[in-house]
Design a protein around this motif. Structure first.
Motif: not given
Ligand code: CMP
Length: 139
Positions: A63, A67, A42-43, A46
Motif C-alpha cells: 500500500c 500510493s 491515497s494510502r 490503496a
C-alpha cells in the motif's frame, strides 16, 4: 467470449515513462483500452483496493508503494480478456516471468512489478467498479 478486465500500470512503471510501452504490449495482444485515467491514489484507496491482502506480511509495503506515485488505471476489453491480460503480464515475480511478458521486460521486483491485472471475472467487475463509473467506460 468478449470480456472486460481491470489493469493498472504501477508507480515504478509510470516513473520510468513506460505507460505507452506497456499499453502497446496490451494492444498488440488484442486487448482494447476502453477506459483509462492517471491517478495518484491515497494510502486509504490503496488499502481499500488491496483489502483481500490485508493479512499478508507485504500488505503495508504494497500500500505504501502503490500510493508513492502515479498509477494508470485501465479497463481492457477483448476475447478472453482476463486470461489474455494475465498472459501478457507474466508471473507476479519477474524472476519467474516468461520471455516477452511485461513483467519480464520491465518489472524490477515482486513488489515493484509494473502492472496489476484482475484474476477472475468477479474480481474484474469489482475492481472496475472501484475505479470507474459506468459512463467512463466507453467500448
Ligand atoms: P498484484 O497483482 O498487484 O497483487 C498483489 C500484489 O502484491 C502483487 O501484484 C505484488 O506486486 C505484491 N506482492 C506479492 N508478493 C509480494 C511480496 N512478497 N513482497 C512485496 N509485494 C508482494
Amino acid at each position: 467470449a468478449i470480456e472486460r478486465t481491470f489493469s493498472m500500470i504501477k508507480p515504478d512503471a509510470t516513473k520510468r515513462n513506460l505507460t505507452g510501452a506497456i499499453t502497446k504490449k496490451l494492444e498488440d495482444a488484442g486487448l482494447r483500452v476502453v477506459a483509462s485515467k492517471r491517478v495518484w491514489m491515497s494510502r486509504r484507496q490503496a488499502e481499500g483496493f488491496y483489502a483481500v491482502h490485508k493479512e499478508r506480511p507485504f500488505f503495508d509495503e504494497l500500500c505504501e508503494f502503490m500510493s508513492s506515485g502515479p498509477t494508470v488505471v485501465q479497463v481492457l476489453e477483448g476475447e478472453n480478456a482476463i486470461l489474455k491480460n494475465r498472459e501478457v503480464m507474466g508471473a507476479t515475480n519477474p524472476a519467474d516471468a516468461a520471455e516477452g511478458t511485461i513483467r519480464k521486460e520491465f518489472a524490477t521486483s515482486i513488489g515493484e512489478n509494473s502492472v496489476h491485472g484482475s484474476d477472475a471475472p468477479e474480481t474484474a467487475a469489482e475492481e472496475i467498479r472501484y475505479w470507474f463509473s459506468d459512463t467512463e467506460v466507453v467500448g
